[in-house]
Design a protein around this motif. Structure first.
Motif, PDB file in Angstrom:
ATOM      1  N   ARG A 154       0.913  -1.305  -0.113  1.00 59.52           N
ATOM      2  CA  ARG A 154       0.181  -0.212  -0.281  1.00 59.52           C
ATOM      3  C   ARG A 154       0.817   1.186  -0.197  1.00 59.52           C
ATOM      4  O   ARG A 154       2.211   1.465   0.519  1.00 59.52           O
ATOM      5  N   ILE A 155      -0.361   2.592  -0.193  1.00 61.96           N
ATOM      6  CA  ILE A 155       0.919   3.618  -0.285  1.00 61.96           C
ATOM      7  C   ILE A 155       0.553   5.113   0.599  1.00 61.96           C
ATOM      8  O   ILE A 155      -0.801   4.946  -0.013  1.00 61.96           O
ATOM      9  N   ASP A 156       0.469   5.451   0.668  1.00 58.57           N
ATOM     10  CA  ASP A 156      -0.044   6.623   1.971  1.00 58.57           C
ATOM     11  C   ASP A 156       0.855   7.840   1.577  1.00 58.57           C
ATOM     12  O   ASP A 156       2.269   8.547   1.936  1.00 58.57           O
ATOM     13  N   GLY A 157       0.310   8.460   0.310  1.00 58.47           N
ATOM     14  CA  GLY A 157       1.212   9.584   0.072  1.00 58.47           C
ATOM     15  C   GLY A 157       0.067  10.756   0.891  1.00 58.47           C
ATOM     16  O   GLY A 157       1.488  12.287   0.200  1.00 58.47           O
ATOM     17  N   THR A 158       0.231  10.757   2.008  1.00 60.55           N
ATOM     18  CA  THR A 158      -0.309  12.019   3.084  1.00 60.55           C
ATOM     19  C   THR A 158       1.152  12.655   2.916  1.00 60.55           C
ATOM     20  O   THR A 158       0.807  13.833   3.219  1.00 60.55           O
ATOM     21  N   VAL A 159       2.160  12.383   3.354  1.00 57.99           N
ATOM     22  CA  VAL A 159       3.636  12.786   4.419  1.00 57.99           C
ATOM     23  C   VAL A 159       4.467  13.452   2.954  1.00 57.99           C
ATOM     24  O   VAL A 159       4.724  14.495   3.061  1.00 57.99           O
ATOM     25  N   LEU A 160       3.971  12.525   1.264  1.00 59.84           N
ATOM     26  CA  LEU A 160       4.312  13.692   0.281  1.00 59.84           C
ATOM     27  C   LEU A 160       4.035  14.629  -0.080  1.00 59.84           C
ATOM     28  O   LEU A 160       4.535  16.110   0.169  1.00 59.84           O
ATOM     29  N   LYS A 161       2.853  14.933   0.011  1.00 57.04           N
ATOM     30  CA  LYS A 161       1.965  16.340  -0.116  1.00 57.04           C
ATOM     31  C   LYS A 161       1.810  17.343   0.699  1.00 57.04           C
ATOM     32  O   LYS A 161       1.611  18.325  -0.277  1.00 57.04           O
ATOM     33  N   GLN A 162       2.187  16.547   2.735  1.00 55.58           N
ATOM     34  CA  GLN A 162       2.359  17.578   3.237  1.00 55.58           C
ATOM     35  C   GLN A 162       4.120  18.300   2.644  1.00 55.58           C
ATOM     36  O   GLN A 162       3.940  19.545   2.807  1.00 55.58           O
ATOM     37  N   ALA A 163       4.343  17.544   2.647  1.00 56.89           N
ATOM     38  CA  ALA A 163       6.451  18.192   2.366  1.00 56.89           C
ATOM     39  C   ALA A 163       6.102  19.141   0.591  1.00 56.89           C
ATOM     40  O   ALA A 163       6.430  19.483   0.698  1.00 56.89           O
ATOM     41  N   LEU A 164       4.795  18.353  -0.417  1.00 52.26           N
ATOM     42  CA  LEU A 164       5.309  19.701  -1.382  1.00 52.26           C
ATOM     43  C   LEU A 164       4.177  20.984  -1.120  1.00 52.26           C
ATOM     44  O   LEU A 164       5.213  22.049  -1.581  1.00 52.26           O
ATOM     45  N   ALA A 165       3.376  20.825  -0.373  1.00 51.79           N
ATOM     46  CA  ALA A 165       3.130  22.114   0.648  1.00 51.79           C
ATOM     47  C   ALA A 165       4.007  23.074   0.981  1.00 51.79           C
ATOM     48  O   ALA A 165       4.256  24.548   1.491  1.00 51.79           O
ATOM     49  N   GLU A 166       5.108  22.498   1.306  1.00 57.73           N
ATOM     50  CA  GLU A 166       6.357  23.083   2.585  1.00 57.73           C
ATOM     51  C   GLU A 166       7.397  23.534   1.431  1.00 57.73           C
ATOM     52  O   GLU A 166       7.964  24.505   1.970  1.00 57.73           O
TER      53      GLU A 166
END
Length: 366
Positions: free
Chosen positions: A116-128
Motif C-alpha cells: 500500500r501507499i500513503d501519499g499524505t507525507v509526500l503531499k504535506q512536504a510539497l506544501a512546505e
C-alpha cells in the motif's frame, strides 16, 4: 498546482559539479513550467556495487534484511547531495527517504513488493517546499524495517509517486535520450524510437534492454502514467515517449543474459517453474536439441539459485539476441559471446535495410 515527477539515474552524477548543474536545471523548471517538483535520485554510478562488495568482504553470507538496510543508503547519499546543491540556488527542498515516504511493502527483502501507499507525507512536504527529493527504490515493511525494491527500481519509485499524485506522466533522465532500435554504444546506424507502446517497452526490457525496467513500465501501463524519456545533460531533450505508441523494429543484445543448459526435460521444467515463481525474467528455448533457459536483466546468480534446489544448470558461453519486427513474433537468437555484436549488427542492418545480409535461423546456436 502543476507538479512534476522527475527521476535522474546514477550516470547523471559523474562529478561533484553535476549536482550543481542538475540543481540549476531544476530551478529553471520551477521558473518555466512547474510549481512543485518531486525528484527521484539514484545512487551515483558504482556506489551501490561498492556497498555490496564491502558487505560481502565483511560477511560472506549477509542476511537479505541487512543488505536492505545497507544498499539503499547509496541512493540516500545521492538525494542529500542534490538537496545541498538545490539549496545553494536559493530553492527550498527536503529529502523523504523510505521510512518517511509512506510506501509499505511485504518483508521479502531485496525483492519487496508494494502492499500500500500513503501519499499524505509526500503531499504535506510539497506544501512546505518547492522540491521534494526521494532516494529511489526505498520503502519499509509493516514492522518499519527498511526494504529495497530491487536493482534499477528508481524508475519504479518515480512511476509509483506520479500515480500517487494522479499525474499523467513522469520524466526519466538517463545517459541516453530514449529507446533506440539497438544499443547505440554497440551497433551502428541505430534509430531513435520517438514513441513506443507500453507492451513493446516491457518486451524490450524483458529481452535485456537497459533503458527502463519492465516492472516500472508495467506499473505505468496499469496506472495510466506516460513515461517521458529524456537525456540527462546538455539540452535535456525528450527522446522517447512510452504510452499509447506502436510496435517497433529493434534488435536487442543482452550482454548480461545467462544461457543455461539443463540435463533433461524434467530439470528444464523444474528450473523454469522455480525461476518464474521467484519473479526472475526467463526466456524459454524449448525447440533446442538440449533444453535451455535464458535469464535476462542481469544481477542474479541463476546457477547458484538452481543448485540450491538440486538442479544442475550449466552456464554456456552464449548471449541472447532478440529480434523485433513490428507485429511479427519475436525471434530469439543464441550466439557465441565473441560473435554477438557482429550478428546483432547484421540483424539490425536487415531490419532497416542497410544491407541484405542473410537472416539467422530462429533460436540458432552458433
Amino acid at each position: 498546482m502543476q507538479i512534476r515527477v522527475l527521476k535522474f539515474g546514477g550516470s547523471t552524477f559523474q562529478r561533484n559539479t553535476d549536482f550543481n548543474t542538475i540543481a540549476g536545471f531544476l530551478k529553471s523548471r520551477l521558473e518555466q513550467d512547474s510549481q512543485k517538483l518531486v525528484v527521484v535520485v539514484s545512487a551515483m554510478t558504482g556506489l551501490t556495487d561498492e556497498f555490496h562488495k564491502l558487505a560481502f568482504e565483511i560477511n560472506t553470507n549477509p542476511s537479505p534484511e541487512a543488505l536492505d538496510s545497507l544498499l539503499p543508503l547509496a541512493d540516500t547519499i545521492g538525494a542529500n547531495l542534490l538537496r545541498l546543491a538545490v539549496e545553494a540556488t536559493g530553492t527550498s527542498a527536503k529529502v523523504l527517504s523510505g521510512y518517511q515516504l509512506g510506501i509499505i511493502t511485504d518483508s521479502n527483502f531485496s525483492h519487496a513488493s508494494i502492499q500500500r501507499i500513503d501519499g499524505t507525507v509526500l503531499k504535506q512536504a510539497l506544501a512546505e517546499v518547492d522540491i521534494v527529493l526521494v532516494p529511489g527504490g526505498q520503502a519499509v515493511d509493516p514492522h518499519n524495517r527498511p526494504t529495497f525494491l530491487g536493482r534499477n527500481s528508481s524508475d519504479f519509485t518515480a512511476v509509483i509517486l506520479a500515480a500517487t499524485l494522479e499525474l499523467e506522466s513522469c520524466e526519466i533522465f538517463s545517459d541516453v535520450s530514449g529507446i533506440y532500435s539497438a544499443d547505440p554504444n554497440l551497433i551502428q546506424n541505430t534509430r531513435l524510437l520517438k514513441t513506443v507502446s507500453f507492451d513493446t517497452a516491457i518486451n524490450f526490457s524483458l529481452s535485456g534492454a537497459k533503458v527502463l525496467h519492465y516492472i516500472s513500465v508495467q506499473v505505468a501501463k496499469d496506472k495510466g502514467v506516460q513515461i517521458v524519456c529524456r537525456y540527462n545533460r546538455d539540452d535535456y531533450r525528450i527522446g522517447t515517449v512510452i504510452g499509447n505508441g506502436k510496435t517497433s523494429k529493434a534488435t536487442i543484445l543482452d550482454p548480461r543474459s545467462i544461457v543455461l543448459e539443463l540435463a533433461s526435460k524434467r530439470d528444464f521444467e523444474i528450473a523454469r517453474l522455480k525461476l518464474q515463481l521467484a519473479n526472475i525474467p526467463v526466456i524459454l528455448l524449448e525447440d533446442q536439441k538440449v533444453p535451455m533457459l535464458v535469464v535476462t536483466c542481469g544481477f542474479f546468480d541463476a546457477v547458484k539459485f538452481l543448485a540450491e534446489s538440486g538442479i544442475n544448470a550449466h552456464h554456456r558461453n552464449y548471449l541472447l539476441i532478440s529480434e523485433f519486427n513490428g507485429d511479427s513474433p519475436v525471434l530469439r537468437h543464441i550466439v557465441s559471446t565473441s560473435q554477438a555484436i557482429e550478428v546483432c549488427q547484421t540483424i539490425h542492418d536487415r531490419l532497416y535495410k542497410h544491407s541484405e545480409s542473410p537472416k539467422p535461423s530462429q533460436s540458432n546456436v552458433n
